[in-house]
Scaffold this motif. Structure first.
Motif, PDB file in Angstrom:
ATOM      1  N   ARG A  25       0.835  -1.216   0.000  1.00 14.27           N
ATOM      2  CA  ARG A  25       0.000   0.000   0.000  1.00 14.27           C
ATOM      3  C   ARG A  25       0.862   1.254   0.000  1.00 14.27           C
ATOM      4  O   ARG A  25       0.627   2.189  -0.767  1.00 14.27           O
ATOM      5  N   LYS A  62      -9.413 -10.145   1.860  1.00 16.80           N
ATOM      6  CA  LYS A  62     -10.262  -9.131   1.225  1.00 16.80           C
ATOM      7  C   LYS A  62      -9.456  -7.867   0.932  1.00 16.80           C
ATOM      8  O   LYS A  62      -9.623  -7.249  -0.123  1.00 16.80           O
ATOM      9  N   SER A  63      -8.566  -7.497   1.837  1.00 20.21           N
ATOM     10  CA  SER A  63      -7.729  -6.317   1.621  1.00 20.21           C
ATOM     11  C   SER A  63      -6.824  -6.490   0.403  1.00 20.21           C
ATOM     12  O   SER A  63      -6.672  -5.562  -0.398  1.00 20.21           O
ATOM     13  N   SER A  65      -7.459  -8.458  -2.172  1.00 20.95           N
ATOM     14  CA  SER A  65      -8.348  -8.442  -3.343  1.00 20.95           C
ATOM     15  C   SER A  65      -8.726  -7.019  -3.725  1.00 20.95           C
ATOM     16  O   SER A  65      -8.709  -6.655  -4.911  1.00 20.95           O
ATOM     17  N   GLU A  66      -9.073  -6.209  -2.731  1.00 24.31           N
ATOM     18  CA  GLU A  66      -9.455  -4.817  -2.998  1.00 24.31           C
ATOM     19  C   GLU A  66      -8.281  -4.012  -3.541  1.00 24.31           C
ATOM     20  O   GLU A  66      -8.444  -3.209  -4.470  1.00 24.31           O
ATOM     21  N   GLU A  69      -7.709  -4.983  -7.165  1.00 23.60           N
ATOM     22  CA  GLU A  69      -8.711  -4.399  -8.055  1.00 23.60           C
ATOM     23  C   GLU A  69      -8.445  -2.910  -8.285  1.00 23.60           C
ATOM     24  O   GLU A  69      -8.498  -2.423  -9.410  1.00 23.60           O
ATOM     25  N   LYS A  70      -8.136  -2.204  -7.224  1.00 22.43           N
ATOM     26  CA  LYS A  70      -7.914  -0.761  -7.309  1.00 22.43           C
ATOM     27  C   LYS A  70      -6.681  -0.408  -8.142  1.00 22.43           C
ATOM     28  O   LYS A  70      -6.688   0.563  -8.893  1.00 22.43           O
TER      29      LYS A  70
END
Length: 130
Positions: A25, A62-63, A65-66, A69-70
Motif C-alpha cells: 500500500r 479481502k484487503s 483483493s481490494e 482491483e484498485k
C-alpha cells in the motif's frame, strides 16, 4: 522504483503478511510500481476466499483483493504450495477432478517462473517471512 513482493507467511500466523500488505500500500501511495505479488509456502493462504476470521479481526484476503482491483495488481499463488494446502482455482479444481474452488478474487495460480520473472523485471524483490 518497480517492486516484486514475495509473501511466505499466512495471514493469521505471522506479522509478515500484514507487513507485506502495508508495504505494498505504502509503495503504491508513493508512486512506485508493484510488478507482482507472489505468495509462496504458507503465504498462499492469503489467497483463500473461505477464511472467516472473527468479526473484530482484519480480513487480509479481502484487503489484498481490494488492493489488486484498485491498482491492477498481479497476485500470484504458487501452484505447488497451493495444492499442498488445498487451494484451487476453477481450472485446477477441474484438472484434479474436484467440484469446488476457493481462490479469492484478484488472485491467480501459477508457477515459480512468475517469481523468477518478477525478480528479473523489477528493481527490487522484497521478501516477507521465512
Amino acid at each position: 522504483m518497480k517492486y516484486t513482493i514475495m509473501v511466505n507467511e499466512g495471514p493469521y500466523q505471522h506479522q509478515s503478511a500484514d507487513t507485506a500488505l502495508q508495504f505494498t500500500r505504502a509503495a503504491l501511495e508513493k508512486g512506485h510500481e508493484i510488478f507482482r505479488v507472489f505468495f509462496y509456502h504458507d503465504g498462499v493462504n492469503n489467497g483463500t476466499r473461505l477464511s472467516v476470521p472473527p468479526a473484530d479481526d482484519r480480513l487480509i484476503q479481502k484487503s489484498w483483493s481490494e488492493l489488486a482491483e484498485k491498482h491492477g495488481l498481479d497476485l500470484v499463488i504458487c501452484i505447488a504450495a497451493a495444492q499442498r494446502r488445498g487451494l484451487m482455482d476453477a481450472d485446477e479444481a477441474k484438472r484434479q477432478g474436484l467440484d469446488a474452488n476457493n481462490i479469492a478474487p484478484g488472485f491467480r495460480i501459477s508457477g515459480l517462473g512468475q517469481l523468477v520473472e518478477g525478480g528479473i523485471q523489477s528493481d527490487r524483490l522484497v521478501v516477507f517471512g521465512d
